[in-house]
Design a protein around this motif. Sequence first.
Motif, PDB file in Angstrom:
ATOM      1  N   VAL A 346       0.838  -1.209   0.000  1.00 22.87           N
ATOM      2  CA  VAL A 346       0.000   0.000   0.000  1.00 22.87           C
ATOM      3  C   VAL A 346       0.869   1.253   0.000  1.00 22.87           C
ATOM      4  CG1 VAL A 346      -1.743   1.285   1.282  1.00 22.87           C
ATOM      5  CG2 VAL A 346      -1.870  -1.214   1.180  1.00 22.87           C
ATOM      6  N   ILE A 347       1.890   1.264   0.855  1.00 23.74           N
ATOM      7  CA  ILE A 347       2.742   2.445   0.987  1.00 23.74           C
ATOM      8  C   ILE A 347       3.563   2.672  -0.278  1.00 23.74           C
ATOM      9  CG2 ILE A 347       4.669   3.449   2.270  1.00 23.74           C
ATOM     10  CD1 ILE A 347       2.008   3.419   3.807  1.00 23.74           C
ATOM     11  N   PHE A 348       4.237   1.639  -0.768  1.00 24.69           N
ATOM     12  CA  PHE A 348       5.180   1.837  -1.864  1.00 24.69           C
ATOM     13  C   PHE A 348       4.511   1.963  -3.226  1.00 24.69           C
ATOM     14  CE2 PHE A 348       8.413   0.937   1.211  1.00 24.69           C
ATOM     15  CZ  PHE A 348       9.502   1.661   0.734  1.00 24.69           C
ATOM     16  N   SER A 349       3.283   1.490  -3.375  1.00 24.67           N
ATOM     17  CA  SER A 349       2.589   1.729  -4.640  1.00 24.67           C
ATOM     18  C   SER A 349       2.300   3.225  -4.799  1.00 24.67           C
ATOM     19  CB  SER A 349       1.288   0.922  -4.701  1.00 24.67           C
ATOM     20  OG  SER A 349       0.403   1.303  -3.666  1.00 24.67           O
ATOM     21  N   ILE A 350       1.887   3.876  -3.708  1.00 24.87           N
ATOM     22  CA  ILE A 350       1.623   5.324  -3.752  1.00 24.87           C
ATOM     23  C   ILE A 350       2.926   6.117  -3.874  1.00 24.87           C
ATOM     24  CG2 ILE A 350       0.653   7.276  -2.484  1.00 24.87           C
ATOM     25  CD1 ILE A 350      -1.530   5.516  -3.409  1.00 24.87           C
ATOM     26  N   LEU A 351       3.974   5.691  -3.125  1.00 19.61           N
ATOM     27  CA  LEU A 351       5.255   6.401  -3.200  1.00 19.61           C
ATOM     28  C   LEU A 351       5.885   6.246  -4.584  1.00 19.61           C
ATOM     29  CD1 LEU A 351       6.883   5.677   0.301  1.00 19.61           C
ATOM     30  CD2 LEU A 351       5.590   7.685  -0.438  1.00 19.61           C
ATOM     31  N   GLY A 352       5.692   5.081  -5.215  1.00 25.30           N
ATOM     32  CA  GLY A 352       6.188   4.884  -6.580  1.00 25.30           C
ATOM     33  C   GLY A 352       5.503   5.830  -7.554  1.00 25.30           C
ATOM     34  N   PHE A 353       4.203   6.018  -7.355  1.00 21.35           N
ATOM     35  CA  PHE A 353       3.446   6.957  -8.179  1.00 21.35           C
ATOM     36  C   PHE A 353       3.958   8.384  -7.980  1.00 21.35           C
ATOM     37  CE2 PHE A 353      -0.322   9.860  -7.966  1.00 21.35           C
ATOM     38  CZ  PHE A 353      -0.523   9.989  -9.339  1.00 21.35           C
ATOM     39  N   MET A 354       4.256   8.738  -6.739  1.00 19.63           N
ATOM     40  CA  MET A 354       4.753  10.082  -6.444  1.00 19.63           C
ATOM     41  C   MET A 354       6.139  10.294  -7.077  1.00 19.63           C
ATOM     42  SD  MET A 354       5.281  11.752  -2.688  1.00 19.63           S
ATOM     43  CE  MET A 354       6.032  13.358  -2.457  1.00 19.63           C
ATOM     44  N   ALA A 355       7.020   9.276  -6.947  1.00 21.30           N
ATOM     45  CA  ALA A 355       8.355   9.378  -7.543  1.00 21.30           C
ATOM     46  C   ALA A 355       8.262   9.520  -9.060  1.00 21.30           C
ATOM     47  CB  ALA A 355       9.182   8.147  -7.169  1.00 21.30           C
ATOM     48  N   HIS A 356       7.304   8.806  -9.655  1.00 21.05           N
ATOM     49  CA  HIS A 356       7.095   8.887 -11.105  1.00 21.05           C
ATOM     50  C   HIS A 356       6.693  10.308 -11.509  1.00 21.05           C
ATOM     51  CE1 HIS A 356       5.807   7.674 -15.136  1.00 21.05           C
ATOM     52  NE2 HIS A 356       4.664   8.324 -14.912  1.00 21.05           N
ATOM     53  N   ASN A 357       5.833  10.937 -10.747  1.00 21.73           N
ATOM     54  CA  ASN A 357       5.383  12.294 -11.055  1.00 21.73           C
ATOM     55  C   ASN A 357       6.496  13.317 -10.869  1.00 21.73           C
ATOM     56  OD1 ASN A 357       2.198  12.968 -11.468  1.00 21.73           O
ATOM     57  ND2 ASN A 357       2.520  10.949 -10.545  1.00 21.73           N
ATOM     58  N   LEU A 358       7.336  13.096  -9.866  1.00 21.40           N
ATOM     59  CA  LEU A 358       8.425  14.041  -9.601  1.00 21.40           C
ATOM     60  C   LEU A 358       9.661  13.754 -10.454  1.00 21.40           C
ATOM     61  CD1 LEU A 358       8.286  14.275  -5.691  1.00 21.40           C
ATOM     62  CD2 LEU A 358       7.602  16.033  -7.326  1.00 21.40           C
ATOM     63  N   ASN A 359       9.648  12.578 -11.120  1.00 26.21           N
ATOM     64  CA  ASN A 359      10.791  12.158 -11.931  1.00 26.21           C
ATOM     65  C   ASN A 359      12.059  12.036 -11.078  1.00 26.21           C
ATOM     66  OD1 ASN A 359      11.985  11.320 -14.306  1.00 26.21           O
ATOM     67  ND2 ASN A 359      12.587  13.406 -14.928  1.00 26.21           N
ATOM     68  N   VAL A 360      11.890  11.416  -9.898  1.00 25.56           N
ATOM     69  CA  VAL A 360      13.020  11.185  -8.991  1.00 25.56           C
ATOM     70  C   VAL A 360      13.001   9.721  -8.571  1.00 25.56           C
ATOM     71  CG1 VAL A 360      13.027  13.550  -8.114  1.00 25.56           C
ATOM     72  CG2 VAL A 360      11.656  11.808  -6.933  1.00 25.56           C
ATOM     73  N   PRO A 361      14.120   9.183  -8.052  1.00 26.94           N
ATOM     74  CA  PRO A 361      14.124   7.801  -7.548  1.00 26.94           C
ATOM     75  C   PRO A 361      13.173   7.648  -6.357  1.00 26.94           C
ATOM     76  CG  PRO A 361      16.365   8.625  -7.824  1.00 26.94           C
ATOM     77  CD  PRO A 361      15.455   9.802  -7.980  1.00 26.94           C
ATOM     78  N   VAL A 362      12.687   6.429  -6.165  1.00 30.29           N
ATOM     79  CA  VAL A 362      11.766   6.155  -5.054  1.00 30.29           C
ATOM     80  C   VAL A 362      12.448   6.444  -3.715  1.00 30.29           C
ATOM     81  CG1 VAL A 362      10.340   4.393  -3.929  1.00 30.29           C
ATOM     82  CG2 VAL A 362      10.556   4.423  -6.420  1.00 30.29           C
ATOM     83  N   SER A 363      13.761   6.232  -3.654  1.00 30.10           N
ATOM     84  CA  SER A 363      14.486   6.425  -2.393  1.00 30.10           C
ATOM     85  C   SER A 363      14.390   7.858  -1.891  1.00 30.10           C
ATOM     86  CB  SER A 363      15.955   6.037  -2.556  1.00 30.10           C
ATOM     87  OG  SER A 363      16.550   6.816  -3.574  1.00 30.10           O
ATOM     88  N   GLU A 364      14.178   8.811  -2.798  1.00 30.51           N
ATOM     89  CA  GLU A 364      14.114  10.217  -2.383  1.00 30.51           C
ATOM     90  C   GLU A 364      12.772  10.591  -1.756  1.00 30.51           C
ATOM     91  OE1 GLU A 364      15.408  13.191  -5.063  1.00 30.51           O
ATOM     92  OE2 GLU A 364      17.212  12.097  -5.677  1.00 30.51           O
ATOM     93  N   VAL A 365      11.754   9.784  -1.991  1.00 32.39           N
ATOM     94  CA  VAL A 365      10.446  10.083  -1.391  1.00 32.39           C
ATOM     95  C   VAL A 365      10.100   9.105  -0.271  1.00 32.39           C
ATOM     96  CG1 VAL A 365       9.551  11.149  -3.474  1.00 32.39           C
ATOM     97  CG2 VAL A 365       9.211   8.711  -3.128  1.00 32.39           C
ATOM     98  N   ALA A 366      10.886   8.006  -0.151  1.00 38.00           N
ATOM     99  CA  ALA A 366      10.612   7.022   0.899  1.00 38.00           C
ATOM    100  C   ALA A 366      11.002   7.592   2.256  1.00 38.00           C
ATOM    101  CB  ALA A 366      11.384   5.733   0.633  1.00 38.00           C
ATOM    102  N   ASP A 367      10.188   7.313   3.251  1.00 37.02           N
ATOM    103  CA  ASP A 367      10.444   7.812   4.604  1.00 37.02           C
ATOM    104  C   ASP A 367       9.804   6.844   5.593  1.00 37.02           C
ATOM    105  OD1 ASP A 367      11.297   9.370   6.678  1.00 37.02           O
ATOM    106  OD2 ASP A 367      10.402  11.229   5.940  1.00 37.02           O
ATOM    107  N   HIS A 368       9.966   7.111   6.863  1.00 42.75           N
ATOM    108  CA  HIS A 368       9.358   6.261   7.891  1.00 42.75           C
ATOM    109  C   HIS A 368       8.951   7.124   9.071  1.00 42.75           C
ATOM    110  CE1 HIS A 368      12.831   6.141  10.798  1.00 42.75           C
ATOM    111  NE2 HIS A 368      13.403   6.665   9.735  1.00 42.75           N
ATOM    112  N   GLY A 369       8.196   6.498   9.999  1.00 42.49           N
ATOM    113  CA  GLY A 369       7.763   7.219  11.195  1.00 42.49           C
ATOM    114  C   GLY A 369       6.823   8.360  10.856  1.00 42.49           C
ATOM    115  N   PRO A 370       6.825   9.411  11.675  1.00 46.71           N
ATOM    116  CA  PRO A 370       5.944  10.557  11.414  1.00 46.71           C
ATOM    117  C   PRO A 370       6.180  11.186  10.042  1.00 46.71           C
ATOM    118  CG  PRO A 370       6.869  10.682  13.625  1.00 46.71           C
ATOM    119  CD  PRO A 370       7.576   9.556  12.938  1.00 46.71           C
ATOM    120  N   GLY A 371       7.434  11.090   9.547  1.00 45.92           N
ATOM    121  CA  GLY A 371       7.733  11.652   8.238  1.00 45.92           C
ATOM    122  C   GLY A 371       6.947  10.987   7.129  1.00 45.92           C
TER     123      GLY A 371
END
Length: 660
Positions: A346-371
Amino acid sequence: MSDSNTIAASTADQNGAVPGEPVTKDENSRRGNWGNQIEFVLTSVGYAVGLGNVWRFPYLCYRNGGGAFMLPYFIMLVFCGIPLFFLELSFGQFASQGCLGVWKISPMFKGVGYGMMVVSTYIGIYYNVVICIAFYYFFMSMTNLLPWTYCNNPWNTPDCSGVLGSSHQLNASLANATTSLVAGVSEAVNRTKRTSPSEEYWKHYVLNISDDIGNFGEVRLPILGCLAVSWIVVFLCLIRGVKSSGKVVYFTATFPYVVLTILFIRGITLDGAINGIKYYLTPQWQKVLDAKVWGDAASQIFYSLGCAWGGLITMASYNKFHNNCFRDSIIISITNCATSVYAGFVIFSILGFMAHNLNVPVSEVADHGPGLAFVAYPEALTLLPISPLWSLLFFFMLILLGLGTQFCLLETLVTAIVDEIGTDWIMRNKTIITLSVAIVGFLLGVPLTTQAGIYWLLLMDNYAASFSLVIISCIMCICVMYIYGHRNYFKDVEMMLGFPPPLFFKVCWRFISPLIISFILIFTVIQYKPITYNDYVYPGWSLAIGFAMALSSVVCIPIYALYKISRSPGATFRERLKNACQPHPKWGPALREHRTGRYAPMASGDTVEARPLKEKEELKEDLKEELKEEEEKERKDEISLTIQGSNGSTNTHNNPNPSA
């Protein structure tokens, strides 16, 4: 007294019913039981499946080798997670006592129970603050446009750069400009690092964060109001103890799965979702040889199942004596871990979509905890059509996940207090204790709603329940398996379940699980790094407070042990130590009908036999005290019968022996 009344009274006496209260269908009328086993399983699932399953596990998984992390994760589940889960459930169910009462097994170790209470107190304070922030975001999502979508708000700074612009053309030009900057001048990129609208909304509007942990600033009134709402909800759900919370969990423990499924279906249909899932699951097998990966796997299993918090013992104490907690422990543990894996999709499907829109690697939008929960994922939701709907669903899911854990944390404290005092009045007025604990919890959470609150929340999260939990769990294993004796405990479990623990669990309890727990402790110490929050480095005095919180739960163990040894009979220290370790005469099944075998009543039928290990002198004193109590009770019954007879309310044919 009529025969029917006599039978009812004896039944009430056997079941431990409070005098004057009607006898219920519960096996243990004094404490109460779950309405059925589904309530217990759902409550335990809600307790184990919390915020960490959503905001910690997926991040650990991708950071530690993706799919390769699953191997050490499930190995640790089998050899440490499930055995410890089964140990705590069987411990609480056998004695029908909370995290303090169970230590009649070896009174010297009652400090372990106090340590569990301290840990549950710390977690309960800051966990409800996280829930209240989720409440706040939930309420703020009730709008046509999410307030963290654009950068045109009063709290935004010139560095803010939204994913969505005023038009697609503007977005494209911004993307091109960013690309040229990356290719051209690296210093310019460093100076103009993008901050998202969701990050600025979180920092400058929701928290209005201060510059230092010691600078409390003002109380954030919207957060304080949501904290009050959160505690009121928790109290109302626990107003009748497990009788009310057992009904609430039908919704709170199941609906998060509905939301997860809705978000999953929506997520995998988005562009770039597959890239996010690949990033989450692609195995990097070389990392399996890294000790840090195994340490993270063991720690995540240990913390996510809620071992050593006292909650598992407490929830199991409301089971019926012969409930199959072995089956329950396997079902709940596997459900917990499967939920973590599912949440990752659930988390990484949405983050993958966000990375695709920003044209950046998934690692740059991945986070944990409150972030992840309050910055990265909310920003990703702004990209979806009807974004307020998805935001409402996501934060409602976080609220339910948090409440499931919070119910058990509060019930752990309340049950420990009620069982320890144990008077009829406190049993009848348990609601007052619940309300008192909720009010104290709310007041202690107020500092976390200030402008420095997030610093203190993360400090408590990192220190209050870290290595102290590992120490508590390790000492519990040693006490049950080696002080009380593994053979004794195996017989207790067999008496309760009708079959002995499987050989695998016997080996794990005695050797493998304590070794893994020790490994987790060593790993935690070796990998220790002072806490930071983004670029903020915590000052030394705050770290000292963090260590003091961690030690405050562990120090209960030696302090109480020394106290118990000093109060135990014996001419020498060795004799006192031996007596302090021996089981209390009242250790064993709570109800008389379950005290069979070595727990069976003695020939007099008035008292319960203690363990063979108990000293004869102490047994005699206990027998005398209980005989006196029985004689006083009989005299009171005679007086009440005489009064009833004088009022003409009792007929002699209902009592064949009026003089008795």
